[in-house]
Write a protein that holds these residues in place. Sequence first.
Motif, mmCIF file in Angstrom:
data_model
loop_
_atom_site.group_PDB
_atom_site.id
_atom_site.type_symbol
_atom_site.label_atom_id
_atom_site.label_comp_id
_atom_site.label_asym_id
_atom_site.label_seq_id
_atom_site.Cartn_x
_atom_site.Cartn_y
_atom_site.Cartn_z
ATOM 1 N N ILE A 646 99.303 90.936 40.095
ATOM 2 C CA ILE A 646 100.367 90.218 41.039
ATOM 3 C C ILE A 646 101.445 89.883 40.304
ATOM 4 C CG2 ILE A 646 100.570 87.980 42.047
ATOM 5 C CD1 ILE A 646 97.597 87.839 42.775
ATOM 6 N N MET A 647 101.167 89.628 39.031
ATOM 7 C CA MET A 647 102.495 89.348 37.849
ATOM 8 C C MET A 647 103.308 90.561 37.845
ATOM 9 S SD MET A 647 103.911 86.922 36.637
ATOM 10 C CE MET A 647 102.818 85.552 36.736
ATOM 11 N N GLN A 648 102.885 91.895 37.944
ATOM 12 C CA GLN A 648 103.559 93.026 37.738
ATOM 13 C C GLN A 648 104.620 93.394 39.000
ATOM 14 O OE1 GLN A 648 100.125 95.831 37.470
ATOM 15 N NE2 GLN A 648 100.170 95.636 35.134
ATOM 16 N N THR A 649 104.262 92.541 39.983
ATOM 17 C CA THR A 649 105.115 93.014 41.168
ATOM 18 C C THR A 649 106.401 91.704 41.400
ATOM 19 O OG1 THR A 649 103.758 91.691 42.655
ATOM 20 C CG2 THR A 649 103.106 94.088 42.385
ATOM 21 N N VAL A 650 106.306 90.665 40.709
ATOM 22 C CA VAL A 650 107.107 89.540 40.616
ATOM 23 C C VAL A 650 108.451 89.870 39.966
ATOM 24 C CG1 VAL A 650 107.427 87.074 40.097
ATOM 25 C CG2 VAL A 650 105.166 88.076 40.735
ATOM 26 N N PRO A 651 109.620 89.345 40.498
ATOM 27 C CA PRO A 651 110.835 89.644 39.860
ATOM 28 C C PRO A 651 110.910 88.815 38.540
ATOM 29 C CG PRO A 651 111.152 88.403 41.690
ATOM 30 C CD PRO A 651 109.730 88.770 41.920
ATOM 31 N N SER A 652 111.770 89.139 37.674
ATOM 32 C CA SER A 652 111.860 88.685 36.381
ATOM 33 C C SER A 652 112.194 87.166 36.485
ATOM 34 C CB SER A 652 112.963 89.215 35.565
ATOM 35 O OG SER A 652 114.204 89.294 36.248
ATOM 36 N N GLU A 653 112.851 86.711 37.643
ATOM 37 C CA GLU A 653 113.317 85.246 37.713
ATOM 38 C C GLU A 653 112.094 84.510 37.762
ATOM 39 O OE1 GLU A 653 114.799 87.609 39.418
ATOM 40 O OE2 GLU A 653 116.568 87.759 38.514
ATOM 41 N N ARG A 654 111.293 84.881 38.698
ATOM 42 C CA ARG A 654 109.830 84.053 39.003
ATOM 43 C C ARG A 654 109.021 84.274 37.799
ATOM 44 N NH1 ARG A 654 107.442 85.044 44.455
ATOM 45 N NH2 ARG A 654 106.173 83.286 43.787
ATOM 46 N N GLN A 655 108.885 85.324 37.217
ATOM 47 C CA GLN A 655 108.060 85.480 35.779
ATOM 48 C C GLN A 655 108.848 84.416 34.800
ATOM 49 O OE1 GLN A 655 108.045 89.518 34.606
ATOM 50 N NE2 GLN A 655 106.725 90.151 36.002
ATOM 51 N N GLN A 656 109.966 84.402 34.880
ATOM 52 C CA GLN A 656 110.635 83.566 33.701
ATOM 53 C C GLN A 656 109.940 81.935 33.963
ATOM 54 O OE1 GLN A 656 112.783 84.242 30.666
ATOM 55 N NE2 GLN A 656 111.455 82.452 30.434
ATOM 56 N N ALA A 657 109.736 81.820 35.178
ATOM 57 C CA ALA A 657 109.430 80.257 35.561
ATOM 58 C C ALA A 657 107.998 80.185 35.350
ATOM 59 C CB ALA A 657 110.100 79.989 37.008
ATOM 60 N N PHE A 658 107.250 81.062 35.678
ATOM 61 C CA PHE A 658 105.837 81.169 35.390
ATOM 62 C C PHE A 658 105.624 81.011 33.941
ATOM 63 C CE2 PHE A 658 101.613 82.706 35.003
ATOM 64 C CZ PHE A 658 101.103 82.161 36.066
ATOM 65 N N ALA A 659 106.313 81.788 33.153
ATOM 66 C CA ALA A 659 106.033 81.638 31.664
ATOM 67 C C ALA A 659 106.128 80.448 30.982
ATOM 68 C CB ALA A 659 106.856 82.631 31.040
ATOM 69 N N THR A 660 107.013 79.590 31.489
ATOM 70 C CA THR A 660 107.593 78.324 31.232
ATOM 71 C C THR A 660 106.243 77.364 31.577
ATOM 72 O OG1 THR A 660 109.808 78.415 31.473
ATOM 73 C CG2 THR A 660 109.008 76.253 31.419
ATOM 74 N N SER A 661 105.642 77.436 32.691
ATOM 75 C CA SER A 661 104.663 76.694 33.142
ATOM 76 C C SER A 661 103.667 77.011 32.607
ATOM 77 C CB SER A 661 104.362 76.844 34.795
ATOM 78 O OG SER A 661 105.576 76.427 35.500
ATOM 79 N N LEU A 662 103.409 78.356 32.358
ATOM 80 C CA LEU A 662 102.119 78.889 31.497
ATOM 81 C C LEU A 662 101.997 78.237 29.985
ATOM 82 C CD1 LEU A 662 99.702 80.726 31.584
ATOM 83 C CD2 LEU A 662 101.173 82.528 30.548
ATOM 84 N N PHE A 663 103.099 78.159 29.486
ATOM 85 C CA PHE A 663 103.088 77.796 27.978
ATOM 86 C C PHE A 663 102.983 76.280 27.973
ATOM 87 C CE2 PHE A 663 104.214 82.118 27.228
ATOM 88 C CZ PHE A 663 103.905 82.209 25.828
ATOM 89 N N ASN A 664 103.506 75.900 28.861
ATOM 90 C CA ASN A 664 103.389 74.277 28.738
ATOM 91 C C ASN A 664 101.995 73.930 28.948
ATOM 92 O OD1 ASN A 664 106.092 73.827 28.554
ATOM 93 N ND2 ASN A 664 106.521 73.444 30.624
ATOM 94 N N ALA A 665 101.170 74.605 30.030
ATOM 95 C CA ALA A 665 99.875 74.317 30.303
ATOM 96 C C ALA A 665 98.958 74.460 28.990
ATOM 97 C CB ALA A 665 99.432 74.978 31.454
ATOM 98 N N TYR A 666 99.295 75.450 28.426
ATOM 99 C CA TYR A 666 98.171 75.836 27.384
ATOM 100 C C TYR A 666 98.626 75.422 26.087
ATOM 101 C CZ TYR A 666 95.399 79.592 29.497
ATOM 102 O OH TYR A 666 94.488 80.102 30.316
ATOM 103 N N PHE A 667 99.916 74.852 25.780
ATOM 104 C CA PHE A 667 100.138 74.314 24.403
ATOM 105 C C PHE A 667 100.442 72.814 24.353
ATOM 106 C CE2 PHE A 667 101.273 78.858 24.020
ATOM 107 C CZ PHE A 667 100.588 79.042 22.974
ATOM 108 N N ASP A 668 100.349 72.306 25.457
ATOM 109 C CA ASP A 668 100.961 70.757 25.518
ATOM 110 C C ASP A 668 99.157 70.200 25.814
ATOM 111 O OD1 ASP A 668 103.365 71.134 25.505
ATOM 112 O OD2 ASP A 668 103.939 70.659 27.582
ATOM 113 N N GLY A 669 99.083 69.326 24.904
ATOM 114 C CA GLY A 669 97.830 68.442 25.062
ATOM 115 C C GLY A 669 96.963 68.670 23.478
ATOM 116 N N GLN A 670 95.593 68.719 23.698
ATOM 117 C CA GLN A 670 94.888 68.655 22.418
ATOM 118 C C GLN A 670 95.038 69.774 21.739
ATOM 119 O OE1 GLN A 670 90.998 68.288 24.306
ATOM 120 N NE2 GLN A 670 90.601 70.302 23.967
#
Length: 1013
Positions: A646-670
């Motif tokens: 799915i990510m391969q078909t998404v434009p770069s602007e939406r990929q950038q927003a997703f990247a921010t959310s993804l890194f926040n989810a994986y690196f914020d916390g314990q």
Amino acid sequence: MERTEQLIRNIASGTATLLHVVKGLGEFLTAEDEAVRTKAVDFLSTVLTRCPASKINRQSAHVLTAFYCDKLDDTDTIIPALKGFVPLTSNASFTSDDAVLTIKAVFEHVAMKAHVQSTRFLVFTIVDNMLAHHREAMKVLGNEFLRGYIELADGEKDPRNLLLAFSIARVILIEFDISNHVDDLFNITFCYFPISFRPPPDDPYGITPEDLKRSLRSCLNATPRFGPLAIPLFLEKLSVGSGSTKQNTLETIASCLSVYGIAVARSHASKMWSAFKLEIFQPIDQETAECALETTQTLIQVIYASLGDTSSSEAPEGLGKHIVEECLEVLKEPEKSKAKPAIKVLAALVKTTPFITRYTVSQTVPHLIRLFRDPAEISNRPATLAALETIIRALYDVFTAREGSDVTRSYEEEKPLDPFKDEVLGVFTVGLKADSSASSALMGLDALVKLPGLLNHDELGYVVHSINEVLTESTESSNDVRAAALDVLSAASLVTPTHVEETTLPLLFSTLPDSAPPAEAYVEHALYQRVLTNLTTLCVSPPLFETLVIRLSTKLDLICASTTTVSEQNVNSAYAHFILSCLSNVLTKKVEAGHADIPKYLDRLVPRLYNLFIYAAITGEHRDAAVGVARHPRLIQAGARVVQQIMQTVPSERQQAFATSLFNAYFDGQSRASTAQKALVPLFTAPMIAFRDQVHLPVADLTSFLSMLSNWTLDCAESEIQAMSVIHAISSIVNKHVDGSLNEFTSTQCDALWNRDIAESTVSQERRRRGIQLWTWLTKALAVRNHHLTKAYVDRLFTLFTDSSLSWDAAKAIGGVAGGGEGILTKASFAVLRVLSTQKFFNSVLPRIMDGVESSHPTVQQTPYLVALASLIKSIPQTMYSHEIPKLMPLLLRGLDLPDVDMRVDVIKTLQSTARDGATSGDTVQAAVSEHAASLVTAMLKNSRALEQSSSRLRMVSLRYLGTLPQVVRYDILHPYKIQVIRDLGKCLDDPKRDVRKEAVDARANWYAYNGK
């Protein structure tokens, strides 16, 4: 030579003229000495050929024309004179009066049969120039020109000259009044039919039999005046020729009929049909039968081209009616052998003119329906339905656009099948009920559904309803039938998805359980797998895919949310994996089709998948970690694959927003993740692999981030899936950003990685092997973009060949670098790929491997190079190394003694592909296989034995290669081994594996039939 060049330069600069040359040669041009005279004229012609065309003015052209015409009367100077005429006749200053003077001189003085091929070619070139530049002047000469040319061309046999002669003849036949010379022109062209020419080996001219056939055919179909003369002779050739001659004759007739016209076609129609019929009903081969059908089709099109009234109820007069009646008479017994060619003839008629289409359908379809309904013909229903399906398929071909073809006929305008539509639907529906006729019925329904404008909305619903029952059948014997049923439903969904969405999908979804059946319930497991396979085929269109996502994601939630015992976890995980694989396979088809609806599932499907797996990982901390479907590593990996697609078909602007959310989810916390949370790593790396190079990863420093990932792979990864997921992400990032801010990582950091974790012998073997995996993918990331660091990275792998504990891993890594991107380093994932990168890598590594084998004396030192060779060749296309086979063959033979079974399998597969190439190309590959035939036979027999260190895969590929050898190697070379091979293959017939025994049977049959004939 230098003086000649200087003279030509002087003419080009204007300091000299051609007339000056003529005057300067003066006495030499008229010398009594034959040799001097010939050399002088030849010198003049050479200068004329090489000087700029603009330097020949009208006066020069006229003087030279008169001079050369005079020299044609001199047997000693005729050849150099003709050489001079070639550039002169194509010059713009050469007038029509000059052309007339020249052609008359050529006709008068040149006796073609007295000259060699090169001289005759000059004459044909001069005539060709005349027609190209002074055609009207030649037409004025009329019969004089025609008589002269006929005499020149008569008896020519050289293919180089014939190509030119045929092109000249075509112009004459089309442009000139040939009424007084039809017979003569026909004789000098038809005498070559059929062309029987085989080019000599290494022919420098590149003339093929097909070139001559096409050129001669262009003459034979150039004028309708040839029709009465050609047709009887064509039929004579057809009756006595071989297979290739028959095909050539039929193709030529087809190309000529439209030119010869209706009158000729009708006058010879009966005789032509009798000849064609023999080739169709009693063919010597299938290709000839197809040619005869196409020629029959052309004949009917020519005869009835003027009858365009499709609404007329009258029967056609003449051949069309006769053929239909004759074929219907044969179809009274549809089970007979002649029925198949008869229905092919009728299908060919359907594809002709609207008038014949209507008449053929109106006679054939009711006849077949009556046969189907006849109680006495019940046993023949499958054959009858197959015949009816052929007619419907022919209609589909007529009214449906195909790639490379222009469809000018519309079903809505002609509607030839409408009077019988209900009956045809009924017959096909009844045919669905019987296994013997279901396939033909489904193929017929498929054509009906695809026929534009035939079925209305309700009729499509009736078809879908009838086919739904086929999908519910559970017998194994109906697999092919179900596949055909899915094709029909897919076609119906493209016309209107409503019926499939409202009736078929609920039927399929209702058979999917909310949890997996018990492990021993094999039938139930096969049922849901089959249903998911059906859904994969059906739900590609956007509306159906949306329904699929909703229903399967809900089903996935139910499966993963249920608390299961350890014994139930595996079956539920397998069930959930099938569901995710279904979604992934449909996404693959949608990406290939270029569907625009995929990006929206970044919001509709991806969050649900993350929620499913993350929730399971978090709650796993408070439960028994062994229990939990959504924590299964393979299931997480499958979910990650869907996210990546799915990510391969998404434009770069939406990929950038997703990247921010993804890194926040994986690196914020314990700071320290649990085992269950580590298993979520594929869900973190999969979208990163699909990010475009414009996407900025939300990290402070990319080099530090990659170093952290590398260390995590070596220190923290608890499984191969986790490690490879991160390694793939590192490779993708390096490939896309290596020319940016990664100099420190690719130099300092990677140097430290190599020295600390790979080259250091005190480090654990497991850590070093994982380090090699990481190094392989780093090298691959550089190699696919032809980066200058590739060589340095590869060199380090070669240094490990002397390390006995890691030499095999390093050798296999060489092939891994050349291997495919595995969905990571691909265009779809926006990797940076350079043209011919694999070829460049292969060309740089292969010589080093071959040198290593030759320079390493102990066998132990040679083994890594052999492993590297086997791994490398397995990973690249055959075209890259086929020219090196003579050098590689001895090394590949040594590779068959490697202790690793998988390596030997790879080597034999390489040999198999080269053997197939040798069987078809007959080049150096075949010679290399023949040279080492004895060793190959011995090695294959050894590897085909069922020993402890063998495997069924190894024995199968060995036997398959043995069966291929008789097709490649000459009989006199393999004959001494025939008895031994047949005897040893007989032992393989007792192999415990059925697939191995089958290969042994096939191989032995090939060797039994091997007799050198």
